[in-house]
Design a protein around this motif. Structure first.
Motif, PDB file in Angstrom:
ATOM      1  N   LEU A 139       2.741   6.953   2.530  1.00  0.00           N
ATOM      2  CA  LEU A 139       3.089   5.694   3.199  1.00  0.00           C
ATOM      3  C   LEU A 139       1.890   4.744   3.198  1.00  0.00           C
ATOM      4  O   LEU A 139       2.024   3.564   2.882  1.00  0.00           O
ATOM      5  CB  LEU A 139       3.570   5.932   4.633  1.00  0.00           C
ATOM      6  N   PHE A 140       0.713   5.259   3.519  1.00  0.00           N
ATOM      7  CA  PHE A 140      -0.488   4.409   3.509  1.00  0.00           C
ATOM      8  C   PHE A 140      -0.819   3.943   2.092  1.00  0.00           C
ATOM      9  O   PHE A 140      -1.295   2.822   1.903  1.00  0.00           O
ATOM     10  CB  PHE A 140      -1.679   5.123   4.157  1.00  0.00           C
ATOM     11  N   ASP A 141      -0.556   4.772   1.094  1.00  0.00           N
ATOM     12  CA  ASP A 141      -0.763   4.348  -0.302  1.00  0.00           C
ATOM     13  C   ASP A 141       0.138   3.159  -0.642  1.00  0.00           C
ATOM     14  O   ASP A 141      -0.287   2.220  -1.318  1.00  0.00           O
ATOM     15  CB  ASP A 141      -0.488   5.494  -1.273  1.00  0.00           C
ATOM     16  N   ILE A 142       1.371   3.194  -0.168  1.00  0.00           N
ATOM     17  CA  ILE A 142       2.309   2.093  -0.402  1.00  0.00           C
ATOM     18  C   ILE A 142       1.817   0.829   0.301  1.00  0.00           C
ATOM     19  O   ILE A 142       1.768  -0.254  -0.288  1.00  0.00           O
ATOM     20  CB  ILE A 142       3.724   2.478   0.086  1.00  0.00           C
ATOM     21  N   ILE A 143       1.448   0.973   1.557  1.00  0.00           N
ATOM     22  CA  ILE A 143       0.949  -0.163   2.337  1.00  0.00           C
ATOM     23  C   ILE A 143      -0.267  -0.785   1.654  1.00  0.00           C
ATOM     24  O   ILE A 143      -0.349  -2.003   1.487  1.00  0.00           O
ATOM     25  CB  ILE A 143       0.614   0.283   3.783  1.00  0.00           C
ATOM     26  N   LEU A 144      -1.207   0.058   1.235  1.00  0.00           N
ATOM     27  CA  LEU A 144      -2.439  -0.452   0.618  1.00  0.00           C
ATOM     28  C   LEU A 144      -2.189  -1.073  -0.749  1.00  0.00           C
ATOM     29  O   LEU A 144      -2.807  -2.084  -1.091  1.00  0.00           O
ATOM     30  CB  LEU A 144      -3.485   0.652   0.528  1.00  0.00           C
ATOM     31  N   ALA A 145      -1.283  -0.505  -1.525  1.00  0.00           N
ATOM     32  CA  ALA A 145      -0.970  -1.090  -2.836  1.00  0.00           C
ATOM     33  C   ALA A 145      -0.416  -2.500  -2.658  1.00  0.00           C
ATOM     34  O   ALA A 145      -0.823  -3.431  -3.355  1.00  0.00           O
ATOM     35  CB  ALA A 145       0.023  -0.207  -3.593  1.00  0.00           C
ATOM     36  N   CYS A 146       0.483  -2.662  -1.703  1.00  0.00           N
ATOM     37  CA  CYS A 146       1.064  -3.987  -1.443  1.00  0.00           C
ATOM     38  C   CYS A 146       0.016  -4.942  -0.882  1.00  0.00           C
ATOM     39  O   CYS A 146      -0.063  -6.099  -1.290  1.00  0.00           O
ATOM     40  CB  CYS A 146       2.247  -3.872  -0.484  1.00  0.00           C
ATOM     41  N   MET A 147      -0.816  -4.461   0.029  1.00  0.00           N
ATOM     42  CA  MET A 147      -1.838  -5.330   0.601  1.00  0.00           C
ATOM     43  C   MET A 147      -2.860  -5.735  -0.459  1.00  0.00           C
ATOM     44  O   MET A 147      -3.236  -6.910  -0.542  1.00  0.00           O
ATOM     45  CB  MET A 147      -2.548  -4.690   1.784  1.00  0.00           C
ATOM     46  N   CYS A 148      -3.304  -4.792  -1.268  1.00  0.00           N
ATOM     47  CA  CYS A 148      -4.282  -5.106  -2.324  1.00  0.00           C
ATOM     48  C   CYS A 148      -3.726  -6.165  -3.269  1.00  0.00           C
ATOM     49  O   CYS A 148      -4.445  -7.090  -3.662  1.00  0.00           O
ATOM     50  CB  CYS A 148      -4.662  -3.856  -3.103  1.00  0.00           C
ATOM     51  N   TYR A 149      -2.470  -6.049  -3.611  1.00  0.00           N
ATOM     52  CA  TYR A 149      -1.830  -7.044  -4.467  1.00  0.00           C
ATOM     53  C   TYR A 149      -1.909  -8.428  -3.821  1.00  0.00           C
ATOM     54  O   TYR A 149      -2.275  -9.407  -4.467  1.00  0.00           O
ATOM     55  CB  TYR A 149      -0.379  -6.665  -4.741  1.00  0.00           C
ATOM     56  N   HIS A 150      -1.600  -8.509  -2.554  1.00  0.00           N
ATOM     57  CA  HIS A 150      -1.572  -9.817  -1.882  1.00  0.00           C
ATOM     58  C   HIS A 150      -2.972 -10.347  -1.605  1.00  0.00           C
ATOM     59  O   HIS A 150      -3.163 -11.566  -1.555  1.00  0.00           O
ATOM     60  CB  HIS A 150      -0.687  -9.771  -0.638  1.00  0.00           C
TER      61      HIS A 150
END
Length: 181
Positions: free
Chosen positions: A162-173
């Motif tokens: 879940l944190f990997d998903i959150i961080l992938a999306c945040m890093c993109y933005h």
């Protein structure tokens, strides 16, 4: 009157400098992992303030350089920061974001939508993405005592994903915000 040699810009060609959210590299939670997260979150949520504060205090203990990225916590002793209403407020905002992301598991708003705004904010504060990656192990360390009877490698893997998903999306933005500036 105008220059006859000018060409119209083809807006269908993507700008290769622009960040691309690669859906293929974002992990996907299985149904059982979503169930694990939702079930364990019910227990964690009872102690949400403590978990949030413990997450940040642990992070500041292990990575003191991160404490100095927060203007309000610079040049302050950790014991002072730990009692700070500013730390509590930030920890509760982060835990609130985790809660919103968990609600996304049932549909509606997407994690990517939530991270869009947060990515922009973290870019403005010049937060390094490597610093954000440190939060997951600290969060796991903070929640483990509250999940004493249910903690397992499956629980750890589900929360990490879940944190990997959150961080992938945040890093993109964050990258998008950098591209726009």
């Amino acid at each position: 009157m105008g220059c006859s040699n000018t060409k119209a810009i083809d807006h269908t060609i993507p700008d290769i400098r622009k960040p691309i959210l690669r859906k293929s590299i974002i992990p996907v939670l299985s149904e059982s992992q979503m169930d694990i997260i939702k079930t364990t979150w019910k227990t964690i949520k009872q102690y949400i303030a403590n978990v949030g504060i413990l997450t940040f205090v642990s992070m500041f203990e292990e990575h003191p350089e991160i404490q100095h990225t927060f203007a309000s916590f610079r040049n302050r002793k950790l014991e002072e920061v730990q009692k700070s209403s500013l730390l509590r407020a930030h920890a509760m905002r982060v835990m609130g974001t985790v809660d919103r992301c968990i609600l996304c598991l049932d549909g509606g708003e997407s994690i990517e939508e939530i991270m869009k705004e947060l990515g922009h904010v973290h870019f403005q504060y010049q937060v390094n993405m490597n610093q954000l990656k440190i939060i997951c192990p600290q969060f796991l360390k903070a929640v483990k005592p509250y999940l004493e009877g249910t903690w397992s490698s499956e629980v750890e893997v589900a929360w990490t994903k879940l944190f990997d998903i959150i961080l992938a999306c945040m890093c993109y933005h964050v990258e998008c915000a950098a591209f726009k500036s």
